[in-house]
Motif scaffolding. Sequence first.
Motif, short mmCIF file in Angstrom:
data_model
loop_
_atom_site.label_atom_id
_atom_site.label_comp_id
_atom_site.label_asym_id
_atom_site.label_seq_id
_atom_site.Cartn_x
_atom_site.Cartn_y
_atom_site.Cartn_z
N SER A 1 -2.64 -18.73 39.92
CA SER A 1 -2.79 -18.63 38.47
C SER A 1 -2.02 -17.46 37.88
O SER A 1 -2.25 -17.07 36.74
CB SER A 1 -4.27 -18.50 38.10
N ASN A 2 -1.11 -16.89 38.65
CA ASN A 2 -0.38 -15.71 38.18
C ASN A 2 0.49 -16.02 36.97
O ASN A 2 0.87 -17.17 36.72
CB ASN A 2 0.51 -15.17 39.30
N HIS A 3 0.84 -14.97 36.24
CA HIS A 3 1.83 -15.07 35.17
C HIS A 3 3.19 -15.44 35.77
O HIS A 3 3.45 -15.19 36.96
CB HIS A 3 1.98 -13.72 34.45
N THR A 4 4.05 -16.00 34.94
CA THR A 4 5.42 -16.28 35.38
C THR A 4 6.31 -15.06 35.21
O THR A 4 7.45 -15.04 35.69
CB THR A 4 6.01 -17.45 34.59
N GLY A 5 5.83 -14.04 34.52
CA GLY A 5 6.56 -12.79 34.34
C GLY A 5 5.76 -11.62 34.88
O GLY A 5 4.65 -11.77 35.40
N THR A 6 6.32 -10.42 34.75
CA THR A 6 5.67 -9.20 35.23
C THR A 6 4.50 -8.82 34.32
O THR A 6 4.62 -8.84 33.09
CB THR A 6 6.68 -8.05 35.27
N ILE A 7 3.37 -8.47 34.92
CA ILE A 7 2.21 -7.98 34.17
C ILE A 7 2.46 -6.53 33.79
O ILE A 7 2.76 -5.69 34.63
CB ILE A 7 0.93 -8.10 35.01
N ASN A 8 2.30 -6.23 32.50
CA ASN A 8 2.54 -4.87 32.00
C ASN A 8 1.26 -4.12 31.65
O ASN A 8 1.30 -2.89 31.51
CB ASN A 8 3.42 -4.93 30.74
N ALA A 9 0.16 -4.83 31.46
CA ALA A 9 -1.09 -4.18 31.05
C ALA A 9 -2.29 -4.95 31.59
O ALA A 9 -2.26 -6.19 31.68
CB ALA A 9 -1.17 -4.09 29.53
N ILE A 10 -3.35 -4.20 31.93
CA ILE A 10 -4.62 -4.77 32.39
C ILE A 10 -5.73 -4.08 31.61
O ILE A 10 -5.74 -2.85 31.50
CB ILE A 10 -4.83 -4.56 33.90
N THR B 1 -4.96 -9.68 31.38
CA THR B 1 -3.63 -9.26 31.82
C THR B 1 -2.62 -9.72 30.78
O THR B 1 -2.71 -10.82 30.24
CB THR B 1 -3.27 -9.85 33.19
N ALA B 2 -1.65 -8.86 30.51
CA ALA B 2 -0.60 -9.17 29.52
C ALA B 2 0.75 -9.04 30.21
O ALA B 2 0.98 -8.10 30.99
CB ALA B 2 -0.69 -8.21 28.33
N SER B 3 1.65 -9.95 29.89
CA SER B 3 2.89 -10.05 30.64
C SER B 3 4.11 -10.16 29.73
O SER B 3 4.00 -10.47 28.54
CB SER B 3 2.83 -11.27 31.58
N ASN B 4 5.29 -9.92 30.33
CA ASN B 4 6.52 -10.13 29.58
C ASN B 4 6.90 -11.61 29.49
O ASN B 4 7.97 -11.95 28.98
CB ASN B 4 7.68 -9.31 30.16
N ASP B 5 6.03 -12.49 29.99
CA ASP B 5 6.23 -13.93 29.77
C ASP B 5 5.60 -14.38 28.45
O ASP B 5 5.46 -15.58 28.19
CB ASP B 5 5.68 -14.76 30.94
N ALA B 6 5.25 -13.43 27.60
CA ALA B 6 4.70 -13.68 26.26
C ALA B 6 3.36 -14.40 26.32
O ALA B 6 3.08 -15.31 25.53
CB ALA B 6 5.69 -14.47 25.40
N LEU C 1 2.84 -14.98 20.44
CA LEU C 1 3.04 -13.69 21.10
C LEU C 1 4.49 -13.49 21.53
O LEU C 1 5.23 -14.45 21.74
CB LEU C 1 2.14 -13.58 22.33
N ALA C 2 4.87 -12.23 21.68
CA ALA C 2 6.12 -11.86 22.33
C ALA C 2 5.74 -11.24 23.67
O ALA C 2 4.59 -11.27 24.09
CB ALA C 2 6.88 -10.87 21.45
#
Length: 373
Positions: free
Chosen positions: A222-231, A240-245, A264-265
């Motif tokens: 279930s991971n994001h497709t981009g890098t997680i930047n914040a938890i 979790t918030a990611s650069n995959d918007a 979202l961006a």
Amino acid sequence: MSQQIALAYRGKICGLVAHQHYLAFVTQHKEQQATALYRLDAHQYPPVLHSTPLSTSATAMIHQQDNIYLAGLDGIIYYGSIVTGQLQVLWHTPQADSPVLALALLANQQLAILQAQQWHIVDISQKQHIQSYSLAQNASRFAASADGSYLVIGDHQGTLSTWKKQEDGWHFSAQATLHQGSISALCFEPHQLRFYSAADDKQLLSTHAQGELQALDKGKSSNHTGTINAILFGEQRFFTASNDASIKAWPISGGQPSTDKQGLAAVNELAWLEYRGLKHLVAASDDSLFFIAIDGEEKPQQLSLTIRDAYTWAQQQLQQKDPQQQQAALELLSAYDDEQALQLINQQIGKETEKNSQYEIDGSDADQRNQRV
């Protein structure tokens, strides 16, 4: 219904905290110009923006209730209040040319400050430096446990190191390379000595800080497709918030996350905020803020509000027919005097030049018609 406004702030958002209905954030200008501590009173719509000028850009911020701590690009650590915005100098870091990467609150009113090759401890009440520790590898992130007794540091090779508070100071505890790629986010659970980590490998891991570091794969399929930047942790879920918007809301008790992508961006920061009397999740991209309503189970619902930056505000004002609104935008952009502001000014000059040229052509055609008559 989702609403959108633009307010007079600029720079990449690199720190976001909230207390009750007050939101505070700091930014880093890509040309290293001075920005501010920006504060939003979100008690009603539209939120009111206040700013406390800084002598430079900022690089990191953390808070405890109303108290905030932030790092300037010049290595100065400030402390102050979210509500009043008043700031005082707490400490000057050594190697000011090495930006502060992160801040963390420790036990006994102490603040931890992370630079690439070292981290420091400062006594907040006494405004005194206590100790500094060298790092073997360049750090990228760190986080402290809720009780301030454990610290985890991540580096660009995917290695995580834990430190433990003892009677005679802080001591290295354990180390393990659990990720492939730079560590991008770290966060302890609120009531346990277990931390979550994310990296450029797009993995989300859960590891107990005590003893040998052995990670559990929390993200699995279930991971994001981009890098997680914040938890960020809530009461029933962590986010979790990611650069995959996208933002994912994970049940703390286990299970599949829900995913929110509405409007979202790429998201870099998360915080809780009371907006118009209701609990909201606030997400920050490089230059925008998104207020997301949640339900009783802490699942993201509708996007309540999007806030854009000063450049968007200026563009909106320049499109108005009122000369005073256009003038206000030009004055703000002139004061900014950066590349993006100058581009907008030049675009406006081009439009005005084209408009005046068209007036001259139309006037010349009219004169020729009158002469023929």
